[in-house]
Each structure stands twice: as C-alpha cells, then as structure tokens.
Design a protein around this motif. Structure first.
Motif, PDB file in Angstrom:
ATOM      1  N   LEU A  21       0.877  -1.093   0.111  1.00 21.91           N
ATOM      2  CA  LEU A  21       0.135   0.009   0.086  1.00 21.91           C
ATOM      3  C   LEU A  21       0.828   1.513  -0.026  1.00 21.91           C
ATOM      4  N   GLU A  22       2.093   1.213   0.657  1.00 27.57           N
ATOM      5  CA  GLU A  22       2.808   2.462   0.616  1.00 27.57           C
ATOM      6  C   GLU A  22       3.316   2.552  -0.613  1.00 27.57           C
ATOM      7  N   LYS A  23       3.860   1.376  -1.316  1.00 30.79           N
ATOM      8  CA  LYS A  23       4.220   1.495  -2.592  1.00 30.79           C
ATOM      9  C   LYS A  23       3.351   2.254  -3.510  1.00 30.79           C
ATOM     10  N   THR A  24       1.861   2.287  -3.409  1.00 25.29           N
ATOM     11  CA  THR A  24       1.016   2.841  -4.198  1.00 25.29           C
ATOM     12  C   THR A  24       0.652   4.501  -3.574  1.00 25.29           C
ATOM     13  N   GLY A  25       1.199   4.827  -2.891  1.00 26.03           N
ATOM     14  CA  GLY A  25       1.176   6.082  -2.356  1.00 26.03           C
ATOM     15  C   GLY A  25       0.150   6.572  -0.967  1.00 26.03           C
ATOM     16  N   PHE A  26      -0.186   5.378  -0.492  1.00 30.65           N
ATOM     17  CA  PHE A  26      -0.941   5.328   0.695  1.00 30.65           C
ATOM     18  C   PHE A  26       0.066   5.669   2.132  1.00 30.65           C
ATOM     19  N   THR A  27      -0.730   6.658   2.996  1.00 33.98           N
ATOM     20  CA  THR A  27      -0.120   6.715   4.256  1.00 33.98           C
ATOM     21  C   THR A  27      -0.805   5.659   5.130  1.00 33.98           C
ATOM     22  N   VAL A  28      -0.183   4.489   5.661  1.00 30.32           N
ATOM     23  CA  VAL A  28      -0.880   3.333   6.282  1.00 30.32           C
ATOM     24  C   VAL A  28      -0.550   3.299   7.653  1.00 30.32           C
ATOM     25  N   LEU A  29      -1.870   3.082   8.618  1.00 32.05           N
ATOM     26  CA  LEU A  29      -1.896   2.871   9.803  1.00 32.05           C
ATOM     27  C   LEU A  29      -2.175   1.446   9.975  1.00 32.05           C
ATOM     28  N   GLY A  30      -1.520   0.661  11.287  1.00 33.17           N
ATOM     29  CA  GLY A  30      -1.591  -0.663  11.198  1.00 33.17           C
ATOM     30  C   GLY A  30      -2.216  -1.036  12.660  1.00 33.17           C
ATOM     31  N   ALA A  31      -2.989  -2.119  13.129  1.00 33.71           N
ATOM     32  CA  ALA A  31      -3.668  -2.384  14.009  1.00 33.71           C
ATOM     33  C   ALA A  31      -3.712  -3.926  13.976  1.00 33.71           C
ATOM     34  N   GLY A  32      -3.490  -4.551  15.164  1.00 31.89           N
ATOM     35  CA  GLY A  32      -3.443  -5.978  15.563  1.00 31.89           C
ATOM     36  C   GLY A  32      -4.549  -6.496  15.897  1.00 31.89           C
ATOM     37  N   THR A  33      -5.464  -5.519  16.567  1.00 32.35           N
ATOM     38  CA  THR A  33      -6.641  -6.119  17.347  1.00 32.35           C
ATOM     39  C   THR A  33      -7.646  -5.233  16.989  1.00 32.35           C
ATOM     40  N   GLY A  34      -8.795  -5.557  17.487  1.00 27.92           N
ATOM     41  CA  GLY A  34     -10.202  -4.756  17.046  1.00 27.92           C
ATOM     42  C   GLY A  34     -10.212  -3.649  17.829  1.00 27.92           C
ATOM     43  N   GLU A  35      -9.869  -3.913  19.199  1.00 30.79           N
ATOM     44  CA  GLU A  35      -9.933  -2.633  20.064  1.00 30.79           C
ATOM     45  C   GLU A  35      -8.962  -1.518  19.625  1.00 30.79           C
ATOM     46  N   GLU A  36      -7.923  -2.038  19.113  1.00 33.52           N
ATOM     47  CA  GLU A  36      -6.640  -1.018  18.543  1.00 33.52           C
ATOM     48  C   GLU A  36      -7.425  -0.318  17.474  1.00 33.52           C
ATOM     49  N   ALA A  37      -7.997  -1.127  16.823  1.00 36.59           N
ATOM     50  CA  ALA A  37      -8.717  -0.506  15.237  1.00 36.59           C
ATOM     51  C   ALA A  37      -9.382   0.610  15.818  1.00 36.59           C
ATOM     52  N   VAL A  38     -10.460   0.193  16.618  1.00 37.65           N
ATOM     53  CA  VAL A  38     -11.511   1.309  17.235  1.00 37.65           C
ATOM     54  C   VAL A  38     -10.991   2.591  17.802  1.00 37.65           C
ATOM     55  N   GLU A  39      -9.870   2.181  18.636  1.00 39.18           N
ATOM     56  CA  GLU A  39      -9.139   3.160  19.293  1.00 39.18           C
ATOM     57  C   GLU A  39      -8.627   4.388  18.209  1.00 39.18           C
ATOM     58  N   PRO A  58      -8.162 -11.119  17.575  1.00 40.38           N
ATOM     59  CA  PRO A  58      -8.338 -11.359  18.970  1.00 40.38           C
ATOM     60  C   PRO A  58      -9.035 -10.383  19.645  1.00 40.38           C
ATOM     61  N   GLY A  59      -9.771 -10.584  20.745  1.00 36.06           N
ATOM     62  CA  GLY A  59     -10.581  -9.447  21.138  1.00 36.06           C
ATOM     63  C   GLY A  59     -11.941  -9.589  20.440  1.00 36.06           C
ATOM     64  N   ILE A  60     -12.476  -8.031  20.382  1.00 37.90           N
ATOM     65  CA  ILE A  60     -13.570  -8.076  19.582  1.00 37.90           C
ATOM     66  C   ILE A  60     -13.135  -8.356  18.028  1.00 37.90           C
ATOM     67  N   SER A  61     -14.298  -8.801  17.280  1.00 38.30           N
ATOM     68  CA  SER A  61     -14.336  -9.307  15.955  1.00 38.30           C
ATOM     69  C   SER A  61     -14.051  -8.306  14.897  1.00 38.30           C
ATOM     70  N   GLY A  62     -13.805  -8.619  13.649  1.00 36.37           N
ATOM     71  CA  GLY A  62     -13.890  -7.532  12.617  1.00 36.37           C
ATOM     72  C   GLY A  62     -15.209  -7.147  12.503  1.00 36.37           C
ATOM     73  N   LEU A  63     -16.246  -7.943  12.628  1.00 34.48           N
ATOM     74  CA  LEU A  63     -17.735  -7.623  12.359  1.00 34.48           C
ATOM     75  C   LEU A  63     -17.793  -6.599  13.337  1.00 34.48           C
ATOM     76  N   GLN A  64     -17.647  -6.983  14.578  1.00 39.22           N
ATOM     77  CA  GLN A  64     -18.160  -5.692  15.849  1.00 39.22           C
ATOM     78  C   GLN A  64     -17.283  -4.598  15.472  1.00 39.22           C
ATOM     79  N   VAL A  65     -15.856  -4.762  14.906  1.00 39.16           N
ATOM     80  CA  VAL A  65     -15.522  -3.191  14.706  1.00 39.16           C
ATOM     81  C   VAL A  65     -15.995  -2.349  13.388  1.00 39.16           C
ATOM     82  N   CYS A  66     -16.569  -3.306  12.591  1.00 37.72           N
ATOM     83  CA  CYS A  66     -17.250  -2.598  11.235  1.00 37.72           C
ATOM     84  C   CYS A  66     -18.321  -2.133  11.843  1.00 37.72           C
ATOM     85  N   LYS A  67     -19.195  -2.485  12.746  1.00 38.50           N
ATOM     86  CA  LYS A  67     -20.465  -2.053  13.144  1.00 38.50           C
ATOM     87  C   LYS A  67     -20.068  -0.857  14.029  1.00 38.50           C
TER      88      LYS A  67
END
Length: 229
Positions: A21-39, A58-67
């Motif tokens: 993604l960085e090679k295509t010009g995106f600035t990328v943020l990464g998260a390893g858990t649902g809680e981190e993604a929501v934060e 791990p933790g809350i699922s991707g579906l919960q994050v999506c919601k």
C-alpha cells in the motif's frame, strides 16, 4: 493524502499489505486487534479514507469493529478480509456496512485493485457536480452526496449512495444485476455478485416503509431490479 487503516492480527500479512500500500502512495496505519482499530479510528477517523479489516481478530471481531466504525462514519470505505469458509460472515459484514470483501488467500494485485476502487469512490465524495436529482419523494444532492426522502436525510454508505444514484438516473428502468455490478464495482470485479443483493437489502431497510414488501426497489425476477416512486 491517501490514508488507510490495515487491521490484521497476523503480523507478516499485515506488513506485506502495508508495504504494498505504501508503494502505491497510501499513508498506512496498522492495528493488530479490534480494540486497537476502534481506538485509532475514534482518534483519527476523519483523516482515514479506507479500512482493510480482517474478520477473525483477537478480542472483538472484525464484524464488531465494522459495526462500531459505521456508527462513527458512513463515508469511510471498508473492505473485509474473509476466509473461503466464512460465507455467512461475508454477508454479515456487508449488512453491517462493509463496502466489499476479499477472500483469503488473495493476490496482492487483486487486493490493491480493490483498495484503489474503494478509495476512488470515497474520494468522489469530496466534490463533483452541483446538480440535484429529484424523483418522487427522493432528492439527491450530487455535491454534498446527501439523499433525502420527504425532506429527511437518509444515511448511506458510499456503495449504497452509488446504487441510489444509479437508480435515480434510471427511474422506472429494469437494471440487470451485471449492469449494476459493473457500474458500481467496475468491469474487473472479482467477487461474488451476491454483494448486489445484500446492498439492496440494506437500502430497502433504509428507504422502504415495509422492507419485506418493497415499493420503491422492486425485484424483477431473473433479471435484476427496478426503482420507482
């Protein structure tokens, strides 16, 4: 600036995705858990254009994050990463507001193409035409990208908005499913055309008085859908 949040618990996969993604010009943020993604999205959501979201976390699922993300934003693009065996999870993700899904294992080139398509769709919401579409109780402002029914705003995801724009530009016309698929997801879409039906179900829940007995978006069996006032 193009910004994307990659939510994937397998570090090697996350690093591979982020690098490409960085090679295509995106600035990328990464998260390893649902809680981190929501934060991260709660803190920086207004600057994030796309989320690449694994369902199995791990933790809350991707579906919960999506919601939770959809409760915060109707405009951010969301692509779910799913396994071949997660058919119901694909549908659940789309019903919760995801725009697309990519099945593991995936090719990097396919993933990049899907991310680019979602980004271009999101970027369109920043400007564009100044005209308004009117049809029956519906009014769509093509600059603000807001749909109203009887004067009341209807909150739509980017995909739902594009489908409604297509319908409003083709009232009382039967649109076959492949025509809708190519118009919204592009000529080279690799996914299942079931994504159309799930988005139609979501739209009916938002614009119909009785979604189980739709008046505005009707099914033309064996062909596709017709939009009428």
């Amino acid at each position: 600036m193009k910004r994307i949040l990659v939510v994937e618990d397998e570090e090697s996969i996350r690093e591979l995705i982020c690098l490409n993604l960085e090679k295509t010009g995106f600035t990328v943020l990464g998260a390893g858990t649902g809680e981190e993604a929501v934060e991260i999205f709660t803190r920086e959501g207004s600057s994030i254009d796309v989320i690449l979201l694994d369902i199995m976390l791990p933790g809350i699922s991707g579906l919960q994050v999506c919601k939770q993300v959809r409760q915060l934003s109707s405009t951010v693009g969301i692509i779910m990463l799913t396994a071949k065996t997660q058919e119901m999870d694909k549908i659940s993700g789309l019903m919760l507001g995801a725009d697309d899904y990519v099945t593991k294992p995936f090719s990097v080139s396919e993933l990049m193409a899907r991310v680019d398509a979602i980004y271009r769709r999101v970027a369109m919401s920043g400007g564009g035409q100044t005209s308004t579409l009117h049809y029956g109780p519906f009014e769509m402002n093509l600059k603000s990208r807001v749909l109203r029914k009887n004067g009341d705003p209807v909150e739509l995801t980017q995909v739902e908005y594009q489908i409604m724009e297509l319908f409003l530009k083709n009232p009382d016309t039967v649109l076959d499913r492949m025509e809708i698929l190519k118009s919204i997801w592009g000529e080279n879409y690799y996914g299942d055309d079931k994504i159309i039906d799930v988005n139609i179900r979501r739209l009916r829940m938002k614009i119909e008085e009785e979604p189980s007995r739709p008046r505005h978006i009707t099914t033309v069996w064996g062909v596709g859908y017709r939009f009428k006032a």
